[in-house]
Scaffold this motif. Sequence first.
Motif, PDB file in Angstrom:
ATOM      1  N   SER A 287     -28.036 -68.503 -42.994  1.00 28.21           N
ATOM      2  CA  SER A 287     -26.681 -68.015 -43.272  1.00 28.21           C
ATOM      3  C   SER A 287     -25.640 -68.755 -42.430  1.00 28.21           C
ATOM      4  N   GLU A 288     -25.962 -68.994 -41.165  1.00 30.17           N
ATOM      5  CA  GLU A 288     -25.042 -69.731 -40.293  1.00 30.17           C
ATOM      6  C   GLU A 288     -24.840 -71.159 -40.785  1.00 30.17           C
ATOM      7  N   LEU A 289     -25.905 -71.800 -41.211  1.00 27.74           N
ATOM      8  CA  LEU A 289     -25.797 -73.159 -41.735  1.00 27.74           C
ATOM      9  C   LEU A 289     -25.020 -73.194 -43.044  1.00 27.74           C
ATOM     10  N   GLU A 290     -25.179 -72.140 -43.855  1.00 25.90           N
ATOM     11  CA  GLU A 290     -24.427 -72.058 -45.110  1.00 25.90           C
ATOM     12  C   GLU A 290     -22.934 -71.928 -44.824  1.00 25.90           C
ATOM     13  N   GLN A 291     -22.586 -71.131 -43.821  1.00 22.53           N
ATOM     14  CA  GLN A 291     -21.179 -70.981 -43.445  1.00 22.53           C
ATOM     15  C   GLN A 291     -20.620 -72.300 -42.895  1.00 22.53           C
ATOM     16  N   ALA A 302     -26.243 -78.782 -41.998  1.00 21.26           N
ATOM     17  CA  ALA A 302     -27.370 -78.221 -42.757  1.00 21.26           C
ATOM     18  C   ALA A 302     -28.370 -79.315 -43.105  1.00 21.26           C
ATOM     19  N   GLN A 303     -27.865 -80.477 -43.497  1.00 17.27           N
ATOM     20  CA  GLN A 303     -28.758 -81.587 -43.832  1.00 17.27           C
ATOM     21  C   GLN A 303     -29.548 -82.056 -42.612  1.00 17.27           C
ATOM     22  N   ARG A 304     -28.869 -82.133 -41.458  1.00 18.57           N
ATOM     23  CA  ARG A 304     -29.566 -82.579 -40.253  1.00 18.57           C
ATOM     24  C   ARG A 304     -30.667 -81.588 -39.860  1.00 18.57           C
ATOM     25  N   GLU A 305     -30.367 -80.297 -39.990  1.00 18.87           N
ATOM     26  CA  GLU A 305     -31.374 -79.285 -39.642  1.00 18.87           C
ATOM     27  C   GLU A 305     -32.538 -79.321 -40.630  1.00 18.87           C
TER      28      GLU A 305
END
Length: 428
Positions: A287-291, A302-305
């Motif tokens: 959810s945090e990455l989506e935000q 998000a891509q790096r993670e």
Amino acid sequence: MMNGTKTDNAFDLLEELEYRGLLQQVTHREQLQEKLATEQVKLYCGFDPTADSLHIGHLLPVLILRHFQRAGHRPIALVGGGTGLIGDPSGRTTERSLNSDDTVAAWTNALKGQLSRFLDFSDESGAKLVSNYEWLGPMDIITFLRDIGKNFTVNYMLAKDSVDSRLANGISFTEFSYMILQSYDFYRLHADHGCSLQIGGSDQWGNITAGLDLIGKMGGGDAFGLTVPLVTKSDGKKFGKSESGAVWLDRSKTSVYAFYQFWINTDDNDVIKFLKYFTFLSREQISELEQELSERPEKRAAQRELAREVTRLVHGDEAVVSAEKITQALFSGDVTQLSEDELVEALGDMPTTVVTGEEESPLLELLITVQAAPSRRQARQDIESGAVYINGQRETATDFVLTAEHRLHGKYVVLRRGKKNYYLVKFE
């Protein structure tokens, strides 16, 4: 987690899979849900050895097995040492090429090794590796036809999508029989190992339900089927392919750097879905990455993670460090800090030229040799304009000569023309 016979009822594994978009079809969901909540369930997924490595198209069902193991259940990874000699018609429009016994046996062993990266086979209560050659290899044709084949009508088999979709182009009896063999696999694992759940891609639904029917006809007992979606990309392009072909889990076939780059280049429209599919990040983390993606898409957090997590899962922590080091080196242009292996891996897909017997190499000539410039005039113009780099350092002198001291690790020179055009020169 499991205490041996019972799971934690507070955790609903099917609901977790559903949140991640990993639940396509399931038989008798309520009964399976209850069984998962009260027992340690044995489940299996089959992997036919059609090459000497799994590719990322196989990754999703492997990770489903891992989800089940993390929840306290016991996966069985079935390597198709027997069915790999036949060929699965599912998801194909043409007949597969048949491979030799020795080839399939070698590929079977390779797949067993790869599966152990994802599943814990360390003790008697852990995951289990099985090859279906164990029971298919010794079987004679009379036993196959009398004891197994009699349970399938041709009409039943023709109605299955995996067969029906092939009728227009033709299907051999060999591949037509694959459904029966896979069904028998489920029956044997159910009877011999207490396996009650088969999982697979959605194209396996017909084969899975055929196995359930066979179990019912040959003694019955609890048995369930579950499929995961086939992975699709929002742009309509096939998932699992890079510019250089299939993305393999074997680092000798797809380098760690290329593997990492495949994931980091994920489109914004796909990255959250792939984080749910291919990582074990929590809902809060996703959810945090989506935000972050919504508010600062240019950061590509998000891509790096995603790239980190999947590379770590497949190749380990050191591979993540190496891939990020190579990525930073190519971004900055400074390749001098890379080890020899990292340098070769970073430029493995770039044009490579071998130069022999040269003590000194005029830059102007070398640019033409590696085909970075079509002519001396263009090469001179590129150098003078500051577009040419040697090992990350800009060079503007048209009479510059490379010597042994410019060779990284005693034998490599990296030429760059512009921002992204790299050329690896190997001196021998």
